[in-house]
Write a protein that holds these residues in place. Structure first.
Motif, mmCIF file in Angstrom:
data_model
loop_
_atom_site.group_PDB
_atom_site.id
_atom_site.type_symbol
_atom_site.label_atom_id
_atom_site.label_comp_id
_atom_site.label_asym_id
_atom_site.label_seq_id
_atom_site.Cartn_x
_atom_site.Cartn_y
_atom_site.Cartn_z
ATOM 1 N N SER A 222 -5.004 -3.809 -13.716
ATOM 2 C CA SER A 222 -4.012 -2.856 -14.209
ATOM 3 C C SER A 222 -4.088 -2.669 -15.728
ATOM 4 N N GLY A 223 -5.266 -2.917 -16.292
ATOM 5 C CA GLY A 223 -5.451 -2.714 -17.721
ATOM 6 C C GLY A 223 -4.897 -3.816 -18.592
ATOM 7 N N LEU A 224 -4.372 -4.881 -17.988
ATOM 8 C CA LEU A 224 -3.662 -5.911 -18.742
ATOM 9 C C LEU A 224 -4.528 -6.600 -19.782
ATOM 10 N N SER A 225 -5.819 -6.762 -19.497
ATOM 11 C CA SER A 225 -6.675 -7.472 -20.451
ATOM 12 C C SER A 225 -6.775 -6.725 -21.771
ATOM 13 N N ALA A 226 -6.594 -5.408 -21.744
ATOM 14 C CA ALA A 226 -6.612 -4.627 -22.982
ATOM 15 C C ALA A 226 -5.219 -4.448 -23.556
ATOM 16 N N THR A 227 -4.273 -4.041 -22.724
ATOM 17 C CA THR A 227 -2.950 -3.685 -23.253
ATOM 18 C C THR A 227 -2.172 -4.896 -23.734
ATOM 19 N N LEU A 228 -2.332 -6.034 -23.078
ATOM 20 C CA LEU A 228 -1.599 -7.217 -23.526
ATOM 21 C C LEU A 228 -2.108 -7.683 -24.877
ATOM 22 N N THR B 23 0.835 -1.206 0.000
ATOM 23 C CA THR B 23 0.000 0.000 0.000
ATOM 24 C C THR B 23 0.868 1.253 0.000
ATOM 25 N N ASP B 24 1.933 1.257 0.782
ATOM 26 C CA ASP B 24 2.823 2.423 0.814
ATOM 27 C C ASP B 24 3.434 2.683 -0.552
ATOM 28 N N LEU B 25 3.902 1.620 -1.223
ATOM 29 C CA LEU B 25 4.528 1.812 -2.529
ATOM 30 C C LEU B 25 3.511 2.299 -3.547
ATOM 31 N N LYS B 26 2.332 1.694 -3.555
ATOM 32 C CA LYS B 26 1.309 2.114 -4.510
ATOM 33 C C LYS B 26 0.914 3.570 -4.287
ATOM 34 N N THR B 27 0.824 3.975 -3.037
ATOM 35 C CA THR B 27 0.454 5.352 -2.747
ATOM 36 C C THR B 27 1.538 6.321 -3.201
ATOM 37 N N GLU B 28 2.785 6.009 -2.871
ATOM 38 C CA GLU B 28 3.894 6.873 -3.292
ATOM 39 C C GLU B 28 4.022 6.912 -4.812
ATOM 40 N N ASP C 212 -9.349 0.497 -7.188
ATOM 41 C CA ASP C 212 -9.839 1.848 -7.460
ATOM 42 C C ASP C 212 -8.957 2.921 -6.829
ATOM 43 N N GLU C 213 -8.386 2.620 -5.665
ATOM 44 C CA GLU C 213 -7.608 3.624 -4.951
ATOM 45 C C GLU C 213 -6.200 3.803 -5.513
ATOM 46 N N HIS C 214 -5.623 2.721 -6.043
ATOM 47 C CA HIS C 214 -4.214 2.772 -6.451
ATOM 48 C C HIS C 214 -3.982 2.328 -7.889
ATOM 49 N N TYR C 215 -4.319 1.083 -8.197
ATOM 50 C CA TYR C 215 -3.960 0.539 -9.503
ATOM 51 C C TYR C 215 -4.544 1.347 -10.659
#
Length: 263
Positions: A146-152, A30-35, A86-89
């Motif tokens: 993380s959008g992978l289903s579209a970007t991949l 959580t700390d890394l995602k927030t930063e 919703d909060e980070h990814y």
């Protein structure tokens, strides 16, 4: 490097018009995602930074969600364990994909799960020859985020994307380049220099044109041709009013190299 700021798990450094955002831990707590979310929002704004590099440290670019932290969240309340999406990814991926300047993923090592999603949200990817890739989600009984289903699927095609997601097998940097995930592969020792050189080239380019091109590529996927043509025409008309365009035309006629100022 100028203007360097280091948080507990993310550092941001600036060299000229290039900002480098470095993940200091392999897993997404959580700390890394927030930063990371906050750092990307900062570098996405303003005219001083004209290109961004996203990279990791050590043997990992990003291995995805920290599973120990996730296990704690599941034990506490499975119904709220995924609010981090919703909060980070989603904000992180959206900022990478839509910021009005090019973003280079310098994949220094293991890049799996949401880490692969982050890399694919960037505009260009350069990988160390020792890097390993994978989707990982189905191995944990999950689907993509993380959008992978579209970007991949856009990067490798629907058939290979299905294979990579459903089987969850890891693949090499060479395969990532062959399949269209990585634009280039370099020796691991030269990755940072190669990424910095690529980002500096982009930072010296027509920033407004890059922003319009990013938007066009994103919006054209699956859109009706008349809509694509209309949006392209509108963007060209806007860019035709920029100093960068006029200067580039004059430089071409004078048989000289254009100098872009991002305006």
């Amino acid at each position: 490097m100028a203007d360097e700021s280091t948080g507990d798990v993310v550092s941001v450094s600036r060299d000229g018009a290039v900002a480098t955002v470095t993940l200091l831990r392999p897993a997404l707590t959580t700390d890394l995602k927030t930063e990371l979310r906050d750092a990307l929002e900062r570098v996405s704004t303003g005219d001083e930074i004209r290109a961004v590099v996203l990279t990791g440290t050590g043997r990992a670019f990003c291995v995805g969600q920290d599973l120990a932290e996730h296990a704690d969240a599941l034990r506490a309340d499975p119904a709220t364990a995924f609010t981090t999406i919703d909060e980070h990814y989603n904000p992180i991926v959206t900022t990478l994909a839509t910021m009005p300047k090019p973003v280079v993923a310098a994949v220094n090592g293991t890049c799996v799960g949401a880490g692969l999603g982050l890399a694919l949200a960037c505009d260009l990817r350069i990988a160390a020859d020792t890097a390993k890739f994978g989707t990982a989600f189905t191995r944990l009984g999950l689907t993509c985020d993380s959008g992978l289903s579209a970007t991949l699927a856009r990067a490798v095609g629907a058939a290979r994307a299905s294979e990579l997601v459903l089987l969850g097998e890891t693949f090499t940097a060479a395969e990532a380049a062959e399949w269209g995930i990585a634009g280039r592969v370099v020796p691991a020792a030269g990755l940072a220099a190669a990424a910095a050189e690529l980002a500096a080239r982009l930072a010296a380019g027509p920033t407004l044109a890059y922003a319009a091109a990013k938007r066009a590529l994103a919006e054209s996927w699956g859109a009706p041709l008349p809509d694509v043509l209309r949006r392209e025409g509108e963007a060209q008309a806007r860019l035709g009013l920029t100093a960068d365009h006029r200067g580039a035309v004059e430089a071409f006629l004078a048989k000289s190299e254009p100098v872009f100022h991002g305006s």
